[in-house]
Structure formats: structure tokens, C-alpha cells
Scaffold this active site. Structure first.
Site, PDB file in Angstrom:
ATOM      1  N   GLN A  61      -7.233   6.094  -4.615  1.00  0.00           N
ATOM      2  CA  GLN A  61      -7.119   6.950  -4.984  1.00  0.00           C
ATOM      3  C   GLN A  61      -7.944   7.513  -4.567  1.00  0.00           C
ATOM      4  OE1 GLN A  61      -3.969   8.896  -3.455  1.00  0.00           O
ATOM      5  NE2 GLN A  61      -3.689   6.870  -3.455  1.00  0.00           N
ATOM      6  N   SER A  62      -8.920   7.648  -4.037  1.00  0.00           N
ATOM      7  CA  SER A  62     -10.690   8.239  -3.934  1.00  0.00           C
ATOM      8  C   SER A  62     -10.634  10.066  -4.579  1.00  0.00           C
ATOM      9  CB  SER A  62     -11.447   7.231  -3.054  1.00  0.00           C
ATOM     10  OG  SER A  62     -10.854   8.745  -1.412  1.00  0.00           O
TER      11      SER A  62
ATOM     12  N   ASP B 134       0.800  -1.454  -0.074  1.00  0.00           N
ATOM     13  CA  ASP B 134       0.075   0.219   0.515  1.00  0.00           C
ATOM     14  C   ASP B 134       0.911   1.418  -0.023  1.00  0.00           C
ATOM     15  OD1 ASP B 134      -2.404   1.194   0.719  1.00  0.00           O
ATOM     16  OD2 ASP B 134      -1.948   2.214   2.176  1.00  0.00           O
TER      17      ASP B 134
ATOM     18  N   ASP C 194       0.074   5.011   0.827  1.00  0.00           N
ATOM     19  CA  ASP C 194      -0.382   5.927   1.887  1.00  0.00           C
ATOM     20  C   ASP C 194      -0.575   5.524   3.279  1.00  0.00           C
ATOM     21  OD1 ASP C 194       0.008   7.933   0.393  1.00  0.00           O
ATOM     22  OD2 ASP C 194      -2.193   7.295   0.133  1.00  0.00           O
TER      23      ASP C 194
END
EC number: 3.1.3.-
Length: 185
Positions: A58-59, A14, A16
Site C-alpha cells: 500500500q505505497s 494479494d 487489489d
């Protein structure tokens, strides 16, 4: 040979709060800062000849806060600081979009496995929240959770493996000794 018995060939991370310090909806490459032990962990992975990849929700793109180009620029900076990574996959959708790629769905992991040419059972996913563990499980990959301040207690309890930091997570997956003082479960 059963897929679960296949040797580990790649580790997907992942982005972040796993590889880099989380800056919510970061579109600024200058704000990329590696997580503690990330560089050491990646050196060990690469020294063992494993491939690497990044799978990231990455919404901010769906929310109109970021563009896909912003995300690509930040990813390029992560590549400069910690890479190069063999494959990058990100989901641009929001939580309610119903896509197949947004973790905890398996789409990002399956796409990365396909790009690398490995069965999902030959991959592991390291992340900081339950969605990362869910995506790995749904794809048939191994998983290790590295909790942060935003990881929920239930996510920690449900994780197949837990490590205190990225270096310990990698050591756990590779069967290496976990550095003293950094127990993993």
C-alpha cells in the site's frame, strides 16, 4: 519431514486485482468490489478448513495519498464482503524505501505465517503480479499467479503456476478439479 512436503494450512491473497477490483490508491470502502469468483474461491478454502490472510503493498501511504486508517477501513470492508480473514498485513512503504516487507521481499508473507503459527512452506500466496510470486518464493511459500490486464508477459512466463481466475487458482492448490473452460498451468 521437509518443509516443502508439509500440508497446505493457509492461503494468503494479494488484495487489489486479486480479491477486489483494483481502484488505484483506494481509501474509500464504498469502492470495494469483489473480483469474479472471489467469493466462491474463499468458500472452498474455508470449507477445506484452511486459514486465510491478505498481504498487500500500500505505497499510497508513503506517497501521502492514503493514511494507514484509510487502508484499514478499506480492509475492513473487504472483510465484510469476503471475510473474515484470519490475518491482514500491509506494507506502508514506497518502492524505494528499502523495507523488508514490500513485496517482492518476503516480510509480509513471513509476518502472516508467524501470526498464523505455520511455517511458510505450509502457506500459498495467490496474486496478480510478479512481486506476489517473488514474495512467496523468497519466503518459501507456494504461489499461483492470476494474471490481469496489468500483469506483464514475463511475469506470467516466470510464475510457478498460473490460473485464469481465483477459483481456478484455489482449485489448483487444493488438488480439486479446475472448473471446465478455466485451464490452469
Amino acid at each position: 519431514m521437509d518443509d516443502r512436503d508439509r500440508p497446505l494450512r493457509a492461503i494468503l491473497f494479494d488484495r487489489d486485482d486479486t480479491l477486489v477490483v483494483d481502484v488505484p490508491y483506494n481509501g474509500d470502502p464504498d469502492r470495494v468490489s469483489p473480483m469474479p469468483t472471489a467469493a466462491d474461491a474463499l468458500r472452498l478454502v474455508r470449507a477445506r478448513g484452511l486459514r486465510t490472510g491478505v498481504v498487500s503493498n500500500q505505497s499510497g501511504i508513503a506517497r501521502g495519498i492514503l493514511s494507514a486508517d484509510d487502508v484499514r477501513r478499506v480492509n475492513a470492508r473487504v472483510d465484510e464482503v469476503l471475510g473474515p480473514f484470519d490475518v491482514w498485513r500491509f506494507c506502508p512503504h514506497g518502492p524505494d524505501d528499502g523495507c523488508a516487507c514490500r513485496k517482492p521481499r518476503p516480510g509480509l508473507v513471513l509476518s502472516a505465517a508467524d501470526a498464523l503459527g505455520f511455517a511458510p512452506a505450509q502457506l500459498a500466496v495467490i496474486g496478480d503480479i510478479g512481486a506476489d510470486m517473488g514474495a512467496a518464493a523468497a519466503a518459501g511459500a507456494r504461489a499461483v499467479l492470476v494474471p490481469t490486464a496489468r500483469t506483464l508477459p514475463d511475469e506470467i512466463a516466470a510464475a510457478p503456476r498460473v490460473a485464469p481466475d481465483l477459483a481456478a487458482a484455489v482449485a489448483l492448490l487444493l488438488g480439486e478439479p479446475v472448473p471446465e473452460g478455466r485451464a490452469a498451468s
